[in-house]
Design a protein around this motif. Structure first.
Motif, PDB file in Angstrom:
ATOM      1  N   GLN A 123       3.719  13.329  -3.723  1.00  0.00           N
ATOM      2  CA  GLN A 123       3.942  12.497  -2.531  1.00  0.00           C
ATOM      3  C   GLN A 123       5.395  12.461  -2.076  1.00  0.00           C
ATOM      4  OE1 GLN A 123       2.062   8.661  -2.308  1.00  0.00           O
ATOM      5  NE2 GLN A 123       0.248   9.324  -3.438  1.00  0.00           N
ATOM      6  N   THR A 150       4.463   0.791   1.294  1.00  0.00           N
ATOM      7  CA  THR A 150       4.131   2.198   1.480  1.00  0.00           C
ATOM      8  C   THR A 150       5.221   2.904   2.269  1.00  0.00           C
ATOM      9  OG1 THR A 150       2.342   3.716   2.113  1.00  0.00           O
ATOM     10  CG2 THR A 150       2.864   1.956   3.663  1.00  0.00           C
ATOM     11  N   VAL A 186       9.279   6.204  -2.130  1.00  0.00           N
ATOM     12  CA  VAL A 186       7.910   6.651  -2.407  1.00  0.00           C
ATOM     13  C   VAL A 186       7.493   6.243  -3.812  1.00  0.00           C
ATOM     14  CG1 VAL A 186       6.443   8.682  -2.764  1.00  0.00           C
ATOM     15  CG2 VAL A 186       7.920   8.555  -0.752  1.00  0.00           C
ATOM     16  N   SER A 212       7.058   2.456  -4.117  1.00  0.00           N
ATOM     17  CA  SER A 212       5.888   1.974  -3.386  1.00  0.00           C
ATOM     18  C   SER A 212       4.588   2.190  -4.161  1.00  0.00           C
ATOM     19  CB  SER A 212       5.796   2.678  -2.028  1.00  0.00           C
ATOM     20  OG  SER A 212       6.891   2.338  -1.222  1.00  0.00           O
ATOM     21  N   LYS A 213       4.572   3.181  -5.034  1.00  0.00           N
ATOM     22  CA  LYS A 213       3.363   3.424  -5.823  1.00  0.00           C
ATOM     23  C   LYS A 213       3.010   2.233  -6.706  1.00  0.00           C
ATOM     24  CE  LYS A 213       3.882   8.472  -6.093  1.00  0.00           C
ATOM     25  NZ  LYS A 213       4.076   9.634  -6.988  1.00  0.00           N
ATOM     26  N   LYS A 233      -4.063   2.490   0.767  1.00  0.00           N
ATOM     27  CA  LYS A 233      -3.830   1.051   0.622  1.00  0.00           C
ATOM     28  C   LYS A 233      -4.381   0.314   1.838  1.00  0.00           C
ATOM     29  CE  LYS A 233       0.276   1.870  -2.172  1.00  0.00           C
ATOM     30  NZ  LYS A 233       1.727   1.665  -2.362  1.00  0.00           N
ATOM     31  N   GLN A 248      -3.020   7.482   4.905  1.00  0.00           N
ATOM     32  CA  GLN A 248      -1.944   8.189   4.199  1.00  0.00           C
ATOM     33  C   GLN A 248      -1.778   7.738   2.750  1.00  0.00           C
ATOM     34  OE1 GLN A 248       1.870   8.965   5.804  1.00  0.00           O
ATOM     35  NE2 GLN A 248       1.175   9.269   7.900  1.00  0.00           N
ATOM     36  N   SER A 249      -2.032   6.464   2.481  1.00  0.00           N
ATOM     37  CA  SER A 249      -1.673   5.929   1.148  1.00  0.00           C
ATOM     38  C   SER A 249      -2.839   5.406   0.337  1.00  0.00           C
ATOM     39  CB  SER A 249      -0.655   4.796   1.322  1.00  0.00           C
ATOM     40  OG  SER A 249      -1.274   3.664   1.911  1.00  0.00           O
TER      41      SER A 249
END
Length: 550
Positions: A79, A415, A405, A408-409, A340, A337-338
């Motif tokens: 990512q 995100t 990135v 944010s995980k 979430k 995209q994520s």
């Protein structure tokens, strides 16, 4: 007779704007479908062209048709940031039949073909885009217009010569202009070429104007005189003393200083930036006056019509409902995209613009324990989105992007989005509650993303730099981070700005959003009302004619 054999508009220009103006810019952000821009400079140029069209100004744009664009922002397997260059083809551009010679190196020239973006295609002033990727050139010459902001120095200079000299020759083929306007220094060779040809150099100067966009060194291009002479930057007609005149003692030519010497007048892009520019460039001899004309954005393109209709009718219920819809639309992109799922009822903070270290995209994380406390608060929750394109060779900025990135995980409510272009920019402005702006003052010349955020009910939380001091009223239409005590002491400034930002978030924004929704709505509405009309590009385009071209 072809329409491209003369200066042409599909509309009758307003007599107030009768001067013929050629506007040179390295990038134009006109529509998501035309990927010839990287960031703020292009967004500004795009809004200018749209307002020129809507005001019926006698103006055309001159740019470059980047065959591979800036770059397509993708993700690697983990990512982290990926950069891909993909060939672009545009069926809506028209071949004008105009091919011009651009002398590059002493022993030959490169041919550049002009393609036209017609005014009615996207609702902009006509724009002529030059390409060297044509059969008449050899392979190396064809690559000059492949990538925007190519990192090879010789190619970068060649790109400037195609924009400047090639663009000037295209305008001459159309009948010439009354004013030649450089949007940043990239098109400087237009001025040097005109200067070499002019019998009356003082008279020539009255036709040349210049906009400087940034105090950042990277945005003020300079090259060694040795390299410029090698590539044939100064055309025949330049005397040695004239070359010396625009060359500083280090043997380098600053595009900005040279443009300030060759133009009759220049503008900075905010009132603060005008002061900073005068301090930066005022010590150089023979430079022209620098006035402030604050950057702005096009309302008809950027402002959500349904949201603004609700504001005009003072229909709070409809305004709240539409804002919630806009948040939900953004959160579909987040989910895609994520993976979430964000909540439209939760305060959503967005930091989105070009990734650069001085803009401090990671300022929220300066004290990670405090950041963790902010994003794990269940009583007054937040959601945070970062987005933006680092320059593909700016490894420091890429490291910051990738760090965000990774962080944010760990959190379901944070995100980082990729693909920051016009479409995503619109969605982020539509769907955010807070537009976070954290540059080190005074290094943000303007920062127009906050204007278009305000047009869509997103409240600015900002450092008091660029356009913000001309707009912001703390707690009324925005939230303003107090100025630091020493702008030159970066560690101290970062700490002070971090503390000021968190204090406002924790003590003012979150309590207002969750406990005083009527007050929050008032701030949001004030923000939308106050940003128009002064920060509409109609005002800016009008001021260019009144203050710069007159």
């Amino acid at each position: 007779m072809s329409q491209y054999s003369k200066w042409y508009h599909p509309y009758k220009y307003d007599a107030k704007y009768k001067k013929k103006v050629a506007y040179f810019s390295m990038e134009f952000a006109i529509d998501q479908a035309l990927k010839i821009y990287s960031g703020g400079l292009g967004f500004l140029a795009g809004s200018h062209m749209r307002s020129a069209y809507e005001l019926k100004q006698n103006l055309v744009g001159v740019g470059i048709l980047w065959q591979y664009g800036y770059y397509d922002q993708t993700r690697n397997m983990d990512q982290s940031l990926g950069a891909v260059w993909t060939e672009k083809n545009y069926s809506f551009l028209e071949d004008t039949g105009i091919i011009v010679d651009v002398p590059i190196f002493d022993n030959g020239s490169v041919k550049a073909k002009a393609y036209a973006l017609k005014a009615d295609t996207f609702g902009s002033a006509p724009i002529y885009l030059l390409s060297t990727d044509i059969p008449e050139n050899d392979y190396l010459s064809r690559t000059i217009t492949h990538r925007l902001y190519e990192d090879n120095e010789l190619t970068r200079v060649a790109q400037s010569m195609v924009l400047g000299v090639g663009g000037y020759k295209v305008i001459e083929a159309l009948g010439g202009a009354d004013i030649y306007h450089l949007n940043e220094g990239h098109g400087l060779p237009a001025f040097t070429h005109m200067y070499a040809q002019a019998a009356d150099k003082k008279k020539l100067k009255s036709k040349c104007v210049f906009t400087t966009h940034t105090p950042e060194k990277a945005g003020n291009e300079e090259h060694s005189l040795e390299l410029l002479n090698k590539i044939g930057f100064f055309p025949t007609g330049w005397k040695q003393e004239e070359v010396d005149w625009i060359t500083d003692k280090s043997g380098k030519v600053s595009y900005t200083v040279a443009a300030l010497r060759l133009a009759k007048k220049a503008n900075a892009v905010s009132k603060i930036h005008a002061k900073v520019s005068k301090e930066m460039w005022g010590t150089f001899k023979d430079t022209c006056e620098i006035i402030p004309i604050t950057n702005s954005q096009n309302v008809s393109y950027w402002a959500d019509k349904e949201l603004n209709t609700a504001l005009e009718k003072n229909n709070d219920k409809a305004l709240i409902a539409r804002k919630k819809e806009m948040k939900s639309e953004l959160f579909k992109i987040v989910a895609d995209q994520s993976g979430k799922l964000f909540d439209p009822d939760v305060l959503t903070i967005v930091w989105a613009r070009r990734f650069a270290a001085y803009k401090r995209p990671d300022l929220l994380l300066k004290d990670f324990d405090r950041f963790r406390k902010l994003v794990t608060n269940t009583k007054r929750p937040v959601q945070i989105i970062w987005a933006g394109k680092p320059y593909p060779k700016d490894y420091g900025a890429i490291d910051i992007f990738n760090h965000l990135v990774r962080v944010s995980k760990e959190f379901a409510n944070c995100t980082v989005l990729t693909g920051y272009e016009l479409a995503l920019s619109r969605s982020l402005k539509n769907g955010s509650d807070i537009w976070l702006n954290t540059p080190r003052k005074p290094r943000e010349a303007s920062g127009t993303s906050g204007m278009t955020a305000s047009m869509n009910g997103s409240v600015n939380l900002s450092i008091q730099d660029g356009w913000i001091p001309e707009f912001g009223k703390h707690g009324v239409n925005s939230y303003l981070i107090p100025d630091g005590t020493d702008f030159n002491d970066h560690p101290k400034l970062d700490q002070e700005d971090f503390e000021g930002m968190y204090k406002i978030l924790e003590k003012e924004i979150l309590p207002t959003y969750y406990d005083k929704p009527e007050k929050w709505l008032e701030v949001m509405k004030n923000s939308m009302r106050d940003v128009v009309p002064y920060f509409s590009s109609h005002r800016m385009a009008d001021e260019y004619y009144e203050k710069l071209y007159s």
